[in-house]
Design a protein around this motif. Structure first.
Motif: not given
Length: 656
Positions: A73, A76, A129, A132-133, A159, A161, A172-176
């Motif tokens: 990212d 990040c 955070a 994520h993942r 995806g 936040s 930041h990325r937040s894919r869950f």
């Protein structure tokens, strides 16, 4: 060493639930799972067990945001990262979002410790955070506060936040993998969040004796020796984890033929689902199921399985609709497309060929729903009227500012709402308003002899956040079911109006109750509950006829409100009286008694609205007099359009 958890492979039955969880593990792009069911059905047990079989994730070493070394990212907050830098493999995380969590806990906020000790602005990551993942689990998701729902919706959709608060500007990325569990008895889920879940599963305790006995046997064995019990299923768990990983690797190789894609579109069109999210979810789920089965081409069986999991919650357009899916209609939709020799032939004249499947029931009327009880036969002197169509209403508010349970109706002081300012501590507990505290302390630093980094604080510098949000209320309907209301067209309109207000109460997370009066007495047709579909069913089969004991109805309502104040003192009530204002009883004098009771309710601070159902060329204005005695507005039934009602209520409450 972490304590053993109950293995997913040890869960008895619940095949649909396990399949839905596994398919989301294979393809997180499906969008998560909503698990609906009564209490004590192992919903949470199964969800927590899923985390143990999720494949491990490779992350950049030291990154608090779980950056993928293969797809770093660029934004990040812990970056920039080096693609060739150190990396590590760790288990996928299970992150639980408590119903009472704060916004700071969910999205993160300013690192208070570093701000106070070092005088620097640093960001402390939140649960989005950490998830994520991994897997984000929300137990009792239907009770989640609206302010958290909005943040969760944004992160799930994008995806990403975004944090803009207290001088911090971070993304930041937040894919869950989003999994929520709920008990429908405690109220339904906000529609916007409901549609975000890719799949839904209804679970219930098994009714077979052998299955129930096996569930108890395994639970007792696990409680007695968790380590040994988990070891007994370790081979099955390893096989399950390996199969998920293999399916993930096969996922990119699965082909979705155009004919199957058209079949998916045909199914969604047949069920008249809103938007195109259902089509996309079914396609992704069918592909994941194909990979899970070790095949490379999606077929009709994969589509059928995916539709069974993806469509039920998208068919329920209001709380009065019966949940579930008509599987005969699903089979017809699949067969109709399969038997079409030319998928581009729309029939003679280019018109679409007629469907053999039955048309979906009109969701605007709860009488079309499978959840409505059978219509009773009216007794002599009684009549029965079906409700008219429902319509959209706007918010009715209780005057003032309360402090009740979180909801979407009236203004309230809360611990989790939006910040409206700050104040000095008054002895009551509260959340620190960091920015205001620092602003108060900053001018005093020189006088306090500050010579290094950090902030010198005194007690007088402390400021607490002042927050305001929305609360849910008790909406008590007091409905005149006497002979003067028995005209078929008028009572149908009355029922349609009350059902519209019930729908509004569902959306605003209110409790509702129903008092009816006719003949010589009043009855509590429905004690206050969060299940508005039950209220709708009771109202739908309401019969009318007999005298009009208005005073008895108001006295019964007063007693209900008194008991509810004792049970839940913080929940404020709104009484909606639906009547033409007439009052007749044996012996007479009921009208004067009704006004005295109304004045007593007003003196006790009961907020009320009167819906005037009087009709005909000659109007006595009795409902208006009742409203004056109650201290609230009167709205004529024929004027009960959304804008008219909202304007009247704003006049009464002073709402903007």
């Amino acid at each position: 060493m972490t304590a053993p958890i109950f293995p997913l492979s040890a869960v008895v039955g619940m095949d649909d639930l396990r399949l839905a969880l596994v398919l989301n593990a294979v393809s997180p792009a499906i969008g998560g799972v909503l698990v609906r069911g009564e209490k004590g059905t192992a919903k949470s047990t199964a969800v927590r067990a899923l985390a143990a079989v999720l494949p491990a994730v490779e992350v950049v070493s030291g990154c608090r945001f779980s950056c993928d070394p293969a797809d770093i990212d660029p934004d990040c907050p812990d970056g920039p990262h080096d693609f060739a830098g150190p990396r590590e493999s760790r288990p996928a995380r299970l992150v639980e979002l408590p119903v009472g969590a704060s916004e700071d806990r969910l999205v993160g906020a300013l690192d208070i410790e570093r701000a106070l000790a070092e005088g620097v602005k640093a960001y402390e990551p939140g649960l989005l955070a950490a998830a994520h993942r991994g897997l984000l689990y929300v137990d009792e998701v239907n009770l989640l506060g609206d302010h958290l729902v909005d943040l969760l919706l944004d992160a799930a959709a994008l995806g990403m936040s975004y944090v803009e608060r207290e001088g911090v500007s971070i993304r930041h990325r937040s894919r869950f993998l989003l999994v929520g569990t709920m008990n429908p008895e405690e109220g339904e889920l906000r529609p916007q969040l409901l549609d975000r879940f890719g799949l839904t599963v209804e679970v219930a305790a098994p009714r077979e004796v052998d299955a129930r006995a096996e569930v108890v046997r395994r639970r007792l064995s696990f409680d007695a020796d968790p380590t040994s019990f988990a070891a007994g299923f370790s081979a099955a768990e390893s096989e399950l984890a390996s199969r998920i990983l293999t399916a993930r690797e096969l996922l990119a190789q699965v082909a979705l033929p155009d004919a199957v894609l058209r079949q998916i579109a045909s199914v969604c069109a047949s069920f008249e689902v809103d938007g195109l999210r259902a089509d996309i979810v079914i396609a992704r789920t069918a592909v994941a199921h194909t990979a899970w089965e070790g095949r490379s081409v999606v077929d009709g069986d994969d589509v059928r399985m995916a539709a069974r999991l993806a469509l039920p919650h998208r068919r329920r357009r209001n709380p009065f609709d019966a949940p579930g899916l008509d599987e005969e209609q699903l089979d017809n939709a699949l067969d109709d497309h399969s038997n079409d020799d030319d998928p581009h032939d729309d029939g003679p004249g280019g018109a679409p060929a007629p469907q053999d499947s039955p048309a979906p029931a009109d969701s605007s009327s709860p009488t079309d729903s499978g959840s409505a009880p059978e219509r009773p036969m009216p007794a002599p002197g009684e009549s029965f009227a079906a409700p008219t169509d429902t319509f959209r209403t706007r918010r009715l508010e209780v005057p003032g500012v309360g402090s009740g349970a979180a909801g979407r109706r009236s203004r309230a002081k809360t611990d989790v709402g939006r910040v409206t300012g700050s104040s000095r501590p008054t002895g009551k507990a509260g959340r620190l308003h960091l920015v205001s505290t620092m602003i108060a302390a900053a001018p005093q630093q020189k006088a306090r002899g500050r010579t290094s980094a950090g902030l010198i604080l005194r007690r007088q510098d402390l400021r607490l956040a002042r927050r305001e949000g929305r609360e849910s209320n008790l909406v008590l309907f007091v409905v005149d079911a006497s002979g003067s209301m028995a005209a078929r067209s008028r009572m149908g309109a009355v029922k349609g109006a009350v059902l519209s207000l019930l729908l509004d109460a569902y959306q605003r997370r209110d409790k509702v109750g129903l008092v009816t009066f006719r003949g010589d007495s009043a009855e509590l047709a429905l004690p206050p509950t969060s299940s508005v579909d039950t209220a709708a069913a009771r109202l739908t089969v309401l019969r009318t006829g007999g005298r009009t004991p208005l005073a008895a109805g108001l006295l019964r309502a007063r007693e209900v409100l008194r008991v509810e104040r004792l049970r839940d003192p913080r929940r404020r009530a709104l009484m909606v009286v639906v009547t033409d204002g007439r009052a007749t009883r044996r012996g007479g004098g009921d009208l004067e008694d009704a006004y005295r009771t109304a004045a007593l309710l007003a003196a006790e601070g009961t907020a009320a609205v009167v819906v005037d159902c009087e009709s005909g060329p000659v109007r006595l204005g009795l409902a208006g007099k009742l409203a004056m005695a109650l201290g609230g507005p009167a709205v004529r039934l024929e004027e009960l359009a959304a804008d008219t009602l909202a304007a009247s209520v704003r006049t009464f409450t002073g709402a903007a």
